[in-house]
Scaffold this motif. Structure first.
Motif, PDB file in Angstrom:
ATOM      1  N   GLY A   1       0.977  -1.387  -0.072  1.00  0.00           N
ATOM      2  CA  GLY A   1       0.037  -0.051  -0.063  1.00  0.00           C
ATOM      3  C   GLY A   1       0.887   1.188  -0.052  1.00  0.00           C
ATOM      4  N   LEU A   2       2.213   1.118   0.608  1.00  0.00           N
ATOM      5  CA  LEU A   2       2.879   2.365   0.587  1.00  0.00           C
ATOM      6  C   LEU A   2       3.532   2.788  -0.992  1.00  0.00           C
ATOM      7  CD1 LEU A   2       4.334   4.439   2.297  1.00  0.00           C
ATOM      8  CD2 LEU A   2       6.243   2.874   2.731  1.00  0.00           C
TER       9      LEU A   2
ATOM     10  N   ARG B   1       0.093   6.970  -6.462  1.00  0.00           N
ATOM     11  CA  ARG B   1      -1.117   7.814  -6.558  1.00  0.00           C
ATOM     12  C   ARG B   1      -0.885   9.306  -6.258  1.00  0.00           C
ATOM     13  NH1 ARG B   1      -3.077   3.549  -3.703  1.00  0.00           N
ATOM     14  NH2 ARG B   1      -3.435   4.993  -1.875  1.00  0.00           N
ATOM     15  N   GLU B   2      -0.411   9.544  -5.300  1.00  0.00           N
ATOM     16  CA  GLU B   2      -0.066  10.844  -4.519  1.00  0.00           C
ATOM     17  C   GLU B   2       0.897  11.367  -4.606  1.00  0.00           C
ATOM     18  OE1 GLU B   2      -1.613  10.469  -0.508  1.00  0.00           O
ATOM     19  OE2 GLU B   2      -3.266   9.331  -1.209  1.00  0.00           O
ATOM     20  N   GLY B   3       2.296  10.631  -4.638  1.00  0.00           N
ATOM     21  CA  GLY B   3       3.843  11.252  -4.696  1.00  0.00           C
ATOM     22  C   GLY B   3       4.153  11.005  -3.239  1.00  0.00           C
ATOM     23  N   TRP B   4       5.535  10.741  -3.104  1.00  0.00           N
ATOM     24  CA  TRP B   4       6.156  10.538  -1.892  1.00  0.00           C
ATOM     25  C   TRP B   4       6.042  11.787  -0.851  1.00  0.00           C
ATOM     26  CZ3 TRP B   4       7.373   6.669   1.052  1.00  0.00           C
ATOM     27  CH2 TRP B   4       8.522   6.913   1.941  1.00  0.00           C
TER      28      TRP B   4
ATOM     29  N   GLU C   1      -3.700  -3.874  -5.813  1.00  0.00           N
ATOM     30  CA  GLU C   1      -2.311  -3.998  -5.767  1.00  0.00           C
ATOM     31  C   GLU C   1      -2.200  -5.383  -6.480  1.00  0.00           C
ATOM     32  OE1 GLU C   1      -1.128  -4.751  -1.662  1.00  0.00           O
ATOM     33  OE2 GLU C   1      -2.028  -2.858  -0.733  1.00  0.00           O
ATOM     34  N   ALA C   2      -1.155  -5.552  -7.054  1.00  0.00           N
ATOM     35  CA  ALA C   2      -0.550  -6.895  -8.069  1.00  0.00           C
ATOM     36  C   ALA C   2      -1.237  -8.008  -7.136  1.00  0.00           C
ATOM     37  CB  ALA C   2       0.654  -6.747  -8.432  1.00  0.00           C
ATOM     38  N   THR C   3      -1.088  -7.967  -5.774  1.00  0.00           N
ATOM     39  CA  THR C   3      -1.479  -9.275  -5.191  1.00  0.00           C
ATOM     40  C   THR C   3      -2.733  -9.643  -5.032  1.00  0.00           C
ATOM     41  OG1 THR C   3      -1.324  -8.017  -2.937  1.00  0.00           O
ATOM     42  CG2 THR C   3       0.705  -9.295  -3.609  1.00  0.00           C
ATOM     43  N   ASP C   4      -3.702  -8.665  -5.162  1.00  0.00           N
ATOM     44  CA  ASP C   4      -5.152  -8.791  -5.494  1.00  0.00           C
ATOM     45  C   ASP C   4      -5.491  -9.423  -6.601  1.00  0.00           C
ATOM     46  OD1 ASP C   4      -5.609  -7.216  -2.971  1.00  0.00           O
ATOM     47  OD2 ASP C   4      -5.822  -5.213  -4.148  1.00  0.00           O
ATOM     48  N   LEU C   5      -4.938  -9.274  -7.678  1.00  0.00           N
ATOM     49  CA  LEU C   5      -5.230  -9.824  -8.926  1.00  0.00           C
ATOM     50  C   LEU C   5      -4.542 -11.179  -9.148  1.00  0.00           C
ATOM     51  CD1 LEU C   5      -6.367  -9.842 -11.771  1.00  0.00           C
ATOM     52  CD2 LEU C   5      -4.170  -8.885 -12.700  1.00  0.00           C
ATOM     53  N   THR C   6      -3.311 -11.356  -8.406  1.00  0.00           N
ATOM     54  CA  THR C   6      -2.644 -12.793  -8.603  1.00  0.00           C
ATOM     55  C   THR C   6      -3.329 -13.501  -7.527  1.00  0.00           C
ATOM     56  OG1 THR C   6      -0.529 -11.829  -8.597  1.00  0.00           O
ATOM     57  CG2 THR C   6      -0.422 -13.850  -7.818  1.00  0.00           C
TER      58      THR C   6
END
Length: 391
Positions: free
Chosen positions: A159-160, A166-169, A350-355
């Protein structure tokens, strides 16, 4: 293909001795590859002495072993290389991209022999946090435990990284950065490589600043892993052998660049080299050394479902970086640049959601996907074959 004795990693030469004419001809043909199977070469495809290379790597503060996450041969190569390094230097620590910092206490218990496989996977929430087939990684984890080597969680919560994209560091408060410091500015070569990834995203996204945020997200990800590697080496004086995706280390542009900024300038980058990978990619700087892999064998068991995409964080979901030719994804109409926002009606953040959704698919089932493109939203259907084929 790759089950070799450790000595085979340390020694080379004499491969044709005693072979008949036919076998010798076949072996000679295999050496036509830019990196012959079973041999080490430098970044310009020049053969290297394996023993000298591994001695140098074992004496370095950090060794980075790249991988393609879903390639079993890459993981076999990592295990055998790890074993060879351990034979030369038993004071190792094994860093793994697959685990976020928050599960370090679980890994400590695993290395101490206090957890079963099932407990390890459950307590690290493997299906959600990483999602790739655990069987690829368990032999490495067992090797570490058998030899009582520390296993170090290199990653941060996905998520970080997604939030940075999305928002920038700068928009992430210091207290929510999981202890990650500001990354060193990426080299121009890394930025250009990432720009090529984003080339299909269109002028609207380039104006919106998403490319800059994407570069920031990748740099934060690299920095987080580099910090854990450097910290582990300094606190334990062990050589840290890190297991991580090859995109983070190729060309010394990602994690090695951040390590250098942290004062660790002599890390060693090693990569597996697939037989069909273009020789032109051996550009003289991609790695310290590459190891030639031959043609892979079909697994004895039915492989898990594969969509056939490489993914990266996106502003509202996960971005398709590339699509494998002839894959389920290609047949469904997925293309590089697509932003996957839902799978089977569930949000994909996140990629893990799709995986996780893909790996739950039974043979012969259909998976609805919602993707965003410059032209608008599209509904696609990924159709998994009744008898999965092996790529």
């Amino acid at each position: 293909m790759l089950p070799r004795l450790m000595a085979a990693l340390l020694l080379s030469g004499g491969l044709l001795a005693g072979l008949g004419d036919t076998a010798a001809a076949q072996a000679a043909a295999r050496t036509d590859a830019c990196v012959p199977p079973g041999g080490w070469a430098d970044a310009a495809a020049r053969p290297l002495n394996a023993a000298d290379l591994l001695r140098r790597a074992a004496a370095s503060p950090v060794v980075l072993l790249g991988e393609r996450h879903d390639d079993a041969d890459h993981h076999r190569w990592q295990l055998h290389t790890l074993a060879a390094l351990h034979a030369l230097n038993p004071d190792l620590a094994v860093g793994m991209e697959m685990f976020p910092r928050s599960v370090q206490p679980v890994l400590d218990r695993w290395s101490a022999g206090q957890l079963t496989e099932a407990e390890l996977l459950r307590e690290t929430n493997w299906p959600k946090v990483w999602g790739y087939d655990a069987r690829f990684y368990l032999p490495i984890l067992h090797f570490a435990r058998m030899n009582r080597l520390p296993v170090v969680a290199l990653n941060v919560d996905r998520g970080l990284v997604s939030r940075t994209a999305r928002e920038g560091w700068a928009a992430v408060p210091a207290g929510e950065r999981e202890g990650v410091g500001d990354p060193a500015p990426p080299p121009a070569s890394y930025t250009e490589r990432l720009r090529q990834v984003m080339a299909a995203h269109g002028p609207t996204e380039r104006r919106s600043g998403s490319f800059e945020r994407f570069v920031e997200a990748q740099s934060v990800w690299d920095r987080a892993m580099a910090e854990r590697i450097a910290e582990t080496h300094r606190q334990t004086n062990r050589t840290v052998v890190a297991i991580l995706g090859q995109g983070h280390i190729e060309g010394r542009d990602g994690v090695p660049h951040q390590l250098a900024d942290l004062g660790v300038r002599n890390s060693v980058v090693l990569l597996p080299w697939d037989e069909d990978r273009p020789c032109a990619e051996l550009d003289g700087r991609i790695a310290d050394a590459v190891y030639g892999l031959g043609e892979g064998e079909a697994p004895a068991e039915t492989p898990r479902p594969r969509l056939g995409v490489m993914l990266e964080p996106g502003p509202e979901g996960v971005r398709v970086r590339s699509v494998t030719e002839g894959s389920v994804a290609a047949a469904a109409g997925l293309t590089a640049g697509d932003l996957v926002v839902a799978a089977a009606g569930s949000p994909v953040r996140e990629a893990t959601d799709l995986t996780a959704v893909v790996q739950r698919q039974a043979p012969g089932t259909w998976l609805p996907l919602t993707v965003k493109r410059e032209q608008g939203t599209a509904e696609l259907v990924a159709k998994f074959p009744a008898a999965p084929t092996v790529e």
